[in-house]
Design a protein around this motif. Sequence first.
Motif, PDB file in Angstrom:
ATOM      1  N   TRP A 277       0.914  -1.256  -0.057  1.00  7.88           N
ATOM      2  CA  TRP A 277      -0.120   0.113   0.008  1.00  7.88           C
ATOM      3  C   TRP A 277       0.671   1.180   0.082  1.00  7.88           C
ATOM      4  CZ3 TRP A 277      -4.321  -1.836  -1.434  1.00  7.88           C
ATOM      5  CH2 TRP A 277      -4.610  -3.128  -0.801  1.00  7.88           C
ATOM      6  N   THR A 278       2.025   1.130   0.355  1.00  3.59           N
ATOM      7  CA  THR A 278       3.040   2.432   0.553  1.00  3.59           C
ATOM      8  C   THR A 278       4.196   2.334  -0.263  1.00  3.59           C
ATOM      9  OG1 THR A 278       3.991   1.585   2.541  1.00  3.59           O
ATOM     10  CG2 THR A 278       2.216   3.080   2.956  1.00  3.59           C
ATOM     11  N   ALA A 279       4.284   1.173  -0.983  1.00  2.00           N
ATOM     12  CA  ALA A 279       5.521   0.948  -1.724  1.00  2.00           C
ATOM     13  C   ALA A 279       5.569   1.871  -2.892  1.00  2.00           C
ATOM     14  CB  ALA A 279       5.729  -0.309  -2.307  1.00  2.00           C
ATOM     15  N   GLY A 280       4.569   2.092  -3.389  1.00  2.00           N
ATOM     16  CA  GLY A 280       4.343   3.190  -4.875  1.00  2.00           C
ATOM     17  C   GLY A 280       4.763   4.646  -4.141  1.00  2.00           C
ATOM     18  N   PHE A 281       4.342   4.927  -2.900  1.00  3.68           N
ATOM     19  CA  PHE A 281       4.515   6.342  -2.617  1.00  3.68           C
ATOM     20  C   PHE A 281       6.142   6.333  -2.087  1.00  3.68           C
ATOM     21  CE2 PHE A 281       5.036   8.363   1.491  1.00  3.68           C
ATOM     22  CZ  PHE A 281       4.509   9.602   1.096  1.00  3.68           C
ATOM     23  N   TRP A 282       6.581   5.404  -1.722  1.00  2.00           N
ATOM     24  CA  TRP A 282       8.125   5.743  -1.129  1.00  2.00           C
ATOM     25  C   TRP A 282       8.905   5.548  -2.589  1.00  2.00           C
ATOM     26  CZ3 TRP A 282      12.359   1.983  -1.786  1.00  2.00           C
ATOM     27  CH2 TRP A 282      13.371   2.368  -0.966  1.00  2.00           C
ATOM     28  N   LYS A 283       8.420   4.630  -3.661  1.00  2.00           N
ATOM     29  CA  LYS A 283       9.380   4.664  -4.822  1.00  2.00           C
ATOM     30  C   LYS A 283       9.267   6.195  -5.453  1.00  2.00           C
ATOM     31  CE  LYS A 283       8.858   2.852  -9.456  1.00  2.00           C
ATOM     32  NZ  LYS A 283       8.856   4.198 -10.246  1.00  2.00           N
ATOM     33  N   ARG A 284       7.853   6.822  -5.628  1.00  2.00           N
ATOM     34  CA  ARG A 284       7.888   8.189  -6.004  1.00  2.00           C
ATOM     35  C   ARG A 284       8.607   9.156  -5.348  1.00  2.00           C
ATOM     36  NH1 ARG A 284       8.624  12.201  -7.496  1.00  2.00           N
ATOM     37  NH2 ARG A 284       7.430  13.772  -8.490  1.00  2.00           N
ATOM     38  N   ILE A 285       8.440   9.222  -3.961  1.00  2.00           N
ATOM     39  CA  ILE A 285       9.157  10.350  -3.318  1.00  2.00           C
ATOM     40  C   ILE A 285      10.390  10.333  -2.880  1.00  2.00           C
ATOM     41  CG2 ILE A 285       6.718  10.878  -2.097  1.00  2.00           C
ATOM     42  CD1 ILE A 285       7.852   9.455   0.358  1.00  2.00           C
ATOM     43  N   HIS A 286      11.133   9.315  -3.094  1.00  2.00           N
ATOM     44  CA  HIS A 286      12.632   9.429  -2.825  1.00  2.00           C
ATOM     45  C   HIS A 286      13.563   8.149  -3.489  1.00  2.00           C
ATOM     46  CE1 HIS A 286      15.336  12.004  -1.222  1.00  2.00           C
ATOM     47  NE2 HIS A 286      16.175  11.008  -0.299  1.00  2.00           N
ATOM     48  N   PHE A 287      12.981   7.141  -3.553  1.00  2.00           N
ATOM     49  CA  PHE A 287      13.883   5.865  -4.253  1.00  2.00           C
ATOM     50  C   PHE A 287      14.066   6.194  -5.472  1.00  2.00           C
ATOM     51  CE2 PHE A 287      13.734   1.970  -6.539  1.00  2.00           C
ATOM     52  CZ  PHE A 287      14.944   1.276  -6.017  1.00  2.00           C
ATOM     53  N   ASP A 288      13.323   6.636  -6.561  1.00  2.00           N
ATOM     54  CA  ASP A 288      13.743   6.974  -7.932  1.00  2.00           C
ATOM     55  C   ASP A 288      14.630   8.130  -7.841  1.00  2.00           C
ATOM     56  OD1 ASP A 288      11.721   5.188  -8.876  1.00  2.00           O
ATOM     57  OD2 ASP A 288      10.233   6.634  -9.387  1.00  2.00           O
ATOM     58  N   HIS A 289      14.586   9.036  -7.023  1.00  2.00           N
ATOM     59  CA  HIS A 289      15.549  10.135  -7.016  1.00  2.00           C
ATOM     60  C   HIS A 289      17.148   9.616  -6.629  1.00  2.00           C
ATOM     61  CE1 HIS A 289      17.579  13.887  -6.627  1.00  2.00           C
ATOM     62  NE2 HIS A 289      17.814  13.978  -5.186  1.00  2.00           N
ATOM     63  N   HIS A 290      17.202   8.524  -5.885  1.00  2.00           N
ATOM     64  CA  HIS A 290      18.434   7.876  -5.452  1.00  2.00           C
ATOM     65  C   HIS A 290      18.895   6.819  -6.539  1.00  2.00           C
ATOM     66  CE1 HIS A 290      20.029   9.351  -1.456  1.00  2.00           C
ATOM     67  NE2 HIS A 290      18.830   9.839  -1.439  1.00  2.00           N
ATOM     68  N   GLN A 291      17.955   6.328  -7.060  1.00  2.00           N
ATOM     69  CA  GLN A 291      18.324   5.462  -8.188  1.00  2.00           C
ATOM     70  C   GLN A 291      18.969   6.278  -9.497  1.00  2.00           C
ATOM     71  OE1 GLN A 291      17.257   1.463  -8.672  1.00  2.00           O
ATOM     72  NE2 GLN A 291      18.715   2.202  -7.087  1.00  2.00           N
ATOM     73  N   ASP A 292      18.638   7.493  -9.719  1.00  2.00           N
ATOM     74  CA  ASP A 292      19.195   8.253 -10.896  1.00  2.00           C
ATOM     75  C   ASP A 292      18.756   9.811 -10.375  1.00  2.00           C
ATOM     76  OD1 ASP A 292      19.905   9.329 -12.855  1.00  2.00           O
ATOM     77  OD2 ASP A 292      19.245   8.053 -14.214  1.00  2.00           O
ATOM     78  N   PRO A 293      20.035  10.143  -9.673  1.00  2.00           N
ATOM     79  CA  PRO A 293      19.935  11.575  -9.088  1.00  2.00           C
ATOM     80  C   PRO A 293      19.684  12.807  -9.947  1.00  2.00           C
ATOM     81  CG  PRO A 293      21.316  10.342  -8.268  1.00  2.00           C
ATOM     82  CD  PRO A 293      21.130   9.533  -9.319  1.00  2.00           C
ATOM     83  N   HIS A 294      20.088  12.586 -11.302  1.00  2.00           N
ATOM     84  CA  HIS A 294      20.091  13.644 -12.051  1.00  2.00           C
ATOM     85  C   HIS A 294      18.711  13.855 -12.793  1.00  2.00           C
ATOM     86  CE1 HIS A 294      24.239  14.068 -11.503  1.00  2.00           C
ATOM     87  NE2 HIS A 294      24.316  12.967 -11.988  1.00  2.00           N
ATOM     88  N   LEU A 295      17.715  13.102 -12.740  1.00  3.07           N
ATOM     89  CA  LEU A 295      16.532  13.343 -13.400  1.00  3.07           C
ATOM     90  C   LEU A 295      15.395  14.145 -12.709  1.00  3.07           C
ATOM     91  CD1 LEU A 295      15.406   9.729 -14.728  1.00  3.07           C
ATOM     92  CD2 LEU A 295      16.665  11.331 -15.689  1.00  3.07           C
ATOM     93  N   LEU A 296      15.275  15.298 -13.262  1.00  3.87           N
ATOM     94  CA  LEU A 296      14.303  16.298 -13.065  1.00  3.87           C
ATOM     95  C   LEU A 296      12.954  16.002 -12.550  1.00  3.87           C
ATOM     96  CD1 LEU A 296      14.720  19.285 -12.234  1.00  3.87           C
ATOM     97  CD2 LEU A 296      13.608  19.965 -14.718  1.00  3.87           C
ATOM     98  N   ASP A 297      12.063  14.996 -13.297  1.00  4.86           N
ATOM     99  CA  ASP A 297      10.918  14.896 -12.875  1.00  4.86           C
ATOM    100  C   ASP A 297      10.669  14.124 -11.744  1.00  4.86           C
ATOM    101  OD1 ASP A 297      10.344  15.734 -15.152  1.00  4.86           O
ATOM    102  OD2 ASP A 297       9.619  13.914 -16.201  1.00  4.86           O
ATOM    103  N   VAL A 298      11.583  13.387 -11.149  1.00  3.95           N
ATOM    104  CA  VAL A 298      11.654  12.728  -9.886  1.00  3.95           C
ATOM    105  C   VAL A 298      12.379  13.481  -8.631  1.00  3.95           C
ATOM    106  CG1 VAL A 298      11.245  10.398 -10.877  1.00  3.95           C
ATOM    107  CG2 VAL A 298      13.714  11.069 -10.401  1.00  3.95           C
ATOM    108  N   LEU A 299      13.212  14.388  -9.044  1.00  6.66           N
ATOM    109  CA  LEU A 299      13.971  15.520  -8.205  1.00  6.66           C
ATOM    110  C   LEU A 299      12.757  16.215  -7.463  1.00  6.66           C
ATOM    111  CD1 LEU A 299      17.045  17.242  -8.423  1.00  6.66           C
ATOM    112  CD2 LEU A 299      14.976  18.544  -7.824  1.00  6.66           C
ATOM    113  N   PHE A 300      11.534  16.753  -8.301  1.00  8.34           N
ATOM    114  CA  PHE A 300      10.554  17.464  -7.732  1.00  8.34           C
ATOM    115  C   PHE A 300       9.741  16.528  -6.960  1.00  8.34           C
ATOM    116  CE2 PHE A 300      11.188  20.843 -11.289  1.00  8.34           C
ATOM    117  CZ  PHE A 300      12.228  21.604 -10.383  1.00  8.34           C
ATOM    118  N   GLY A 301       9.401  17.008  -6.005  1.00  8.39           N
ATOM    119  CA  GLY A 301       8.263  16.225  -5.086  1.00  8.39           C
ATOM    120  C   GLY A 301       6.824  16.423  -5.862  1.00  8.39           C
ATOM    121  N   ALA A 302       6.001  15.350  -5.738  1.00  6.68           N
ATOM    122  CA  ALA A 302       4.737  15.470  -6.513  1.00  6.68           C
ATOM    123  C   ALA A 302       3.877  16.361  -5.556  1.00  6.68           C
ATOM    124  CB  ALA A 302       4.212  13.986  -6.582  1.00  6.68           C
TER     125      ALA A 302
END
Length: 266
Positions: free
Chosen positions: A93-118
């Motif tokens: 229930w919370t995995a997708g939330f965590w993925k979007r808010i921070h995991f994706d950013h650490h997986q690829d720190p240079h991508l602007l779309d996941v750097l900005f919070g939703a």
Amino acid sequence: MSGTLRNSTIRSGRSFDLGKMNLRQLWVAYLTYPTILLYFALALASLILAARNFAGWGATCVSILAVVLIYPVVWYLLHRYVLHGQYLYKSRWTAGFWKRIHFDHHQDPHLLDVLFGAPATTLPTIAVITIPVGWMIGGPGAAATAFGTGVVITCVYEFFHCIQHLNYKPKAAWIQRMKARHVLHHFHDEDGNFGITSYVVDRALGTYYVDARARTRSPSVFNLGYNVDEAKRYPWVMRLTGSAPKDRPDGARGDSDAPRGAGKHA
């Protein structure tokens, strides 16, 4: 659309790649990004509400100061204990939330779309933090002031966060130091330097460090502990990603090659 936004060399999929952008390209992308435009609109709306329900200059100034002082503390606590917490990926229930808010950013720190919070997550958080503070200080007018201040600070945070991942060396020494500390957080040891524009709370709570020699390199700096073994036990983030978690971003250099400036004292 501007030539900057059409430039395929600074894009990865549908995302802007900050590692390939210069400062001018960042300004264009930042000032036209839908999330930032929404923040600007909300800041203006807050200003109008604050003016219509003016709480007086004393309450207005105290509200602004209170949010400015509270914000780094709240950001630190959220960043350290929620964004870097390992409990969210353990529930479907919370995995997708965590993925979007921070995991994706650490997986690829240079991508602007996941750097900005939703906005769906940032705006409720800003409201919960700021509106009660402003209301207690001076009612609805001060609450609007506090919320608007929180939105403006978020815009400032987001811009400097972009600078920290941009292919650009700032001219100002204090921005260089700020960027170097954040680079260490992403490429050396994620369990430190949780601040964005200020590391006062890191200093106070013992999570501040100034160069790569101060700590052993963390094996989870890119996956936040969600490695292949964890993905087998808790597969929901991996299913949403479509691939196994990466131990390092695509194209990252070897462990001995610290990012430029990350190993220097300031």
